[in-house]
Design an enzyme around this catalytic site. Structure first.
Site, PDB file in Angstrom:
ATOM      1  N   GLY A  64      35.348 -22.601 -12.888  1.00 45.34           N
ATOM      2  CA  GLY A  64      36.236 -22.272 -11.776  1.00 45.34           C
ATOM      3  C   GLY A  64      37.311 -23.301 -11.505  1.00 45.34           C
ATOM      4  O   GLY A  64      38.218 -23.056 -10.720  1.00 45.34           O
ATOM      5  N   CYS A  93      39.496   7.806 -16.021  1.00 47.83           N
ATOM      6  CA  CYS A  93      39.053   6.435 -16.221  1.00 47.83           C
ATOM      7  C   CYS A  93      40.239   5.563 -16.609  1.00 47.83           C
ATOM      8  O   CYS A  93      41.064   5.968 -17.429  1.00 47.83           O
ATOM      9  CB  CYS A  93      38.048   6.350 -17.366  1.00 47.83           C
ATOM     10  SG  CYS A  93      36.482   7.115 -17.015  1.00 47.83           S
ATOM     11  N   CYS A 117      36.041  12.715 -18.718  1.00 50.11           N
ATOM     12  CA  CYS A 117      34.689  12.467 -19.220  1.00 50.11           C
ATOM     13  C   CYS A 117      33.617  12.652 -18.142  1.00 50.11           C
ATOM     14  O   CYS A 117      32.430  12.593 -18.432  1.00 50.11           O
ATOM     15  CB  CYS A 117      34.590  11.076 -19.850  1.00 50.11           C
ATOM     16  SG  CYS A 117      34.568   9.737 -18.643  1.00 50.11           S
ATOM     17  N   CYS A 149      36.323   5.970 -21.802  1.00 51.45           N
ATOM     18  CA  CYS A 149      36.511   7.401 -21.557  1.00 51.45           C
ATOM     19  C   CYS A 149      36.432   8.183 -22.880  1.00 51.45           C
ATOM     20  O   CYS A 149      35.713   9.169 -22.988  1.00 51.45           O
ATOM     21  CB  CYS A 149      37.857   7.629 -20.881  1.00 51.45           C
ATOM     22  SG  CYS A 149      38.017   9.233 -20.107  1.00 51.45           S
ATOM     23  N   CYS A 199      35.759  11.153 -13.136  1.00 47.87           N
ATOM     24  CA  CYS A 199      36.822  11.237 -14.144  1.00 47.87           C
ATOM     25  C   CYS A 199      37.012  12.688 -14.594  1.00 47.87           C
ATOM     26  O   CYS A 199      36.047  13.387 -14.935  1.00 47.87           O
ATOM     27  CB  CYS A 199      36.471  10.361 -15.338  1.00 47.87           C
ATOM     28  SG  CYS A 199      37.612  10.531 -16.712  1.00 47.87           S
TER      29      CYS A 199
END
Lengths: 258, 313
Positions: free
Chosen positions: B50, B284, B262, B290, B259
């Protein structure tokens, strides 16, 4: 009301090269005590205040802060994280210009809440309730909690700055001309409020001002400075009513008598 | 990933890399000293999760804001045996993704893929793939502004000090302001996180929906900011916590819809306007996720039909 020893200052000196900012200042401050530092501009008041509040390292001298748990801390000897922690918990600073002490783009509530969040408060509801309590205490309508300070008048900004400074219940507050630049009626109201809060929370205050009326109204003790030196110190009434040093006499006689 | 390839394949990869060298480019565009400098920064970043490590960012043959930081990190990590995938907002076929993929095909001659599980290095802009990543994979983020405190405290000297002293109260002031103005935390992307209980980090402009995937991820996550000259990292299996309030907990968000292609209900959806009359569909954003789902459904459909046919016959 005036309690245990809080701050001990010994031989505090600040040089700017060959020039003197302030020289050989020593005093003690106790809980609940208000100390005014007066003098004309350029006399070293602000230099002294910045040294005392750990914002400007002095050339010589020591400042010892006695924490609530009895520990004696050397302000310039401790580590920077510890010093900054002290500055945002036990201490607070009120600037002459509220812009220096406030975040102008953050709402009033956020400004008051910042110090609480900085010490780890993570409950929104609690922070907001506390912020709105403080707004009431400084006589700002709680419906202004989400307004930015840029929408506030000068007097309100100054009161908001005081609320922000006091939100974490500090023991020692530094004030640099808190009433400077405000008109007389607003000044009077602000002074009244500061006096009430100081009494209510038993705050120790170090107050810098060039206005002897402000010193007379707020402070228990005062120090008179000229050319970087403290020339006279004592109880406020005593210094103002029976000045001993030539400069103090001149200062006192220069105010209009009614 | 790279261990599983055969010696013959390895040899072929080496030869392709030599072909790049003969064409005038060093392998993966940057010279070896520059790559070494970047690798040092990456190692330091991994050692301090970080923390933003400064590095000597180079001019790249693309404008700032198009992923110059990510490209330099990818270039420093690439070996001839790697397989590269590049996505932009989850898609493999958008301009940014296509041009960066072609850049490395040309300058490193590495194999490229659109399949998340086949890739050893994935460079991404603004998304984390839906499919769980595995150990040995590297996810490289393109970062525009690495400093989470930038818009709260403009002084870089001060923000550095705030990171060093762990003074993060200001970050919560931003969230406080969100709630007081909008009634909820309205930050939806670049949602600040705390890494391993220490540094507050900007996860680049990924949607907050992806924040839960940052923590405990098996892959190594590297962040490169070219203009700002910073690299930071989340090593595998690191704790990452999204900042919030006790009474306003972090919420990754969800959709009412699934979606349209899909049928996935757990993925991040893009809203696509399909005509001038305001018709719209949700699909998606991760194109590989997808298409592999639709392909699997078609396969299942075929085998269903086949088995049904057998049953009838």
């Amino acid at each position: 009301m005036i309690g245990a020893e809080l701050l001990r200052v010994e031989g505090l000196t600040k040089h700017y090269g060959a020039r003197i900012g302030c020289a050989d200042v020593s005093f003690d401050l106790r809980e609940g005590e208000v100390l005014a530092i007066v003098g004309e501009s350029g006399s070293g008041k602000s230099t002294l205040l910045n040294c005392l509040s750990a914002q400007l390292e002095p050339s010589a001298g020591t400042i010892t802060y006695l924490r609530g748990d009895g520990a004696a801390l050397d302000v310039y000897g401790m580590s920077e994280p510890a010093r900054r922690m002290l500055q945002r918990t036990d201490w607070a600073f009120v600037y002459q210009d509220a812009r220096d002490g406030l975040r102008m783009s953050v709402s009033a509530g956020g400004n008051i809440g910042e110090r609480m969040m900085a010490v780890g408060n993570r409950h929104y509801g609690a922070i907001r309730a506390e912020a709105s309590g403080w707004l009431e205490r400084v006589e700002i309508g709680t419906d202004r909690i989400d307004d930015r300070p840029s929408a506030f008048s000068g007097g309100m900004r100054q009161r908001l700055q005081i609320a922000r400074a006091l939100a974490t219940k500090p023991r020692l507050v530094f004030m640099d001309e808190p009433t400077g630049g405000l008109d007389v009626s607003v000044q009077a109201r602000l002074l009244d409020m500061i006096r009430a809060l100081v009494g209510q929370y038993n705050l120790a205050v170090i107050l810098v001002t060039h206005d002897l009326a402000v010193a007379r109204l707020l402070s228990h003790r005062m120090m008179v400075m000229t050319k970087g030196h403290v020339v006279e110190q004592g109880l406020t009434d005593q210094v103002l009513d029976d000045p001993q040093h030539a400069y103090t006499q001149q200062l006192v006689s220069s105010i209009l008598q009614t | 990933m790279t261990n599983s390839i055969s010696e013959g394949q390895r040899q072929a990869n080496r030869e392709r890399a030599l072909g790049v060298a003969r064409s005038g480019y060093n392998f993966a565009y940057l010279d070896e000293n520059t790559k070494r400098m970047i690798r040092r920064a990456i190692l330091k970043a991994i050692a301090i999760p970080g923390y933003q490590v400064p590095f000597g960012s180079r001019e790249m043959p693309m404008p700032y804001g198009w992923g110059t930081g990510g490209v330099q990190v990818t270039a420093a990590c690439l070996t001839p045996d790697d397989t590269l995938k590049v996505i932009d907002q989850g898609a493999d076929d958008t301009t940014n993704a296509v041009s960066i993929r072609q850049f490395f095909e040309k300058t490193a001659a590495v194999a490229t893929t659109t399949h998340t599980h086949e890739a050893s290095i994935i460079q991404t802009r603004h998304r984390i793939p839906e499919e769980a990543l595995s150990e040995g994979q590297i996810l490289v983020y393109q970062v525009p502004i690495p400093e989470p405190l930038r818009f709260l405290e403009p002084r870089e000297t001060e923000t550095r000090k705030m990171h060093a002293l762990e003074e993060y109260g200001l970050m919560h002031v931003k969230l406080y302001e969100d709630i007081s103005h909008h009634g909820r935390i309205a930050t939806t992307y670049a949602y600040p996180v705390k890494v391993e209980g220490r540094y507050v980090m900007d996860p680049s402009p990924i949607p907050k929906f992806d924040n839960p995937k940052l923590g405990g991820n098996a892959a190594l996550q590297l962040f490169g900011a070219g203009r700002e000259q910073r690299i930071y990292a989340i090593p595998p299996h690191t704790q990452v916590v999204s900042l919030d309030f006790d009474d306003y907990p972090f919420d990754p968000g969800h959709w009412e819809q699934s979606c349209a292609l899909c049928g996935a209900s757990e993925s991040y959806l893009d809203e696509v306007i399909t005509d001038d009359k305001g018709s719209r569909m949700f699909v998606c954003s991760d194109t590989d996720f997808c298409t592999s789902r639709t392909a699997a459904q078609e396969d299942a459909g075929k085998s269903d039909r086949a088995s049904n046919g057998e049953g009838a016959a």
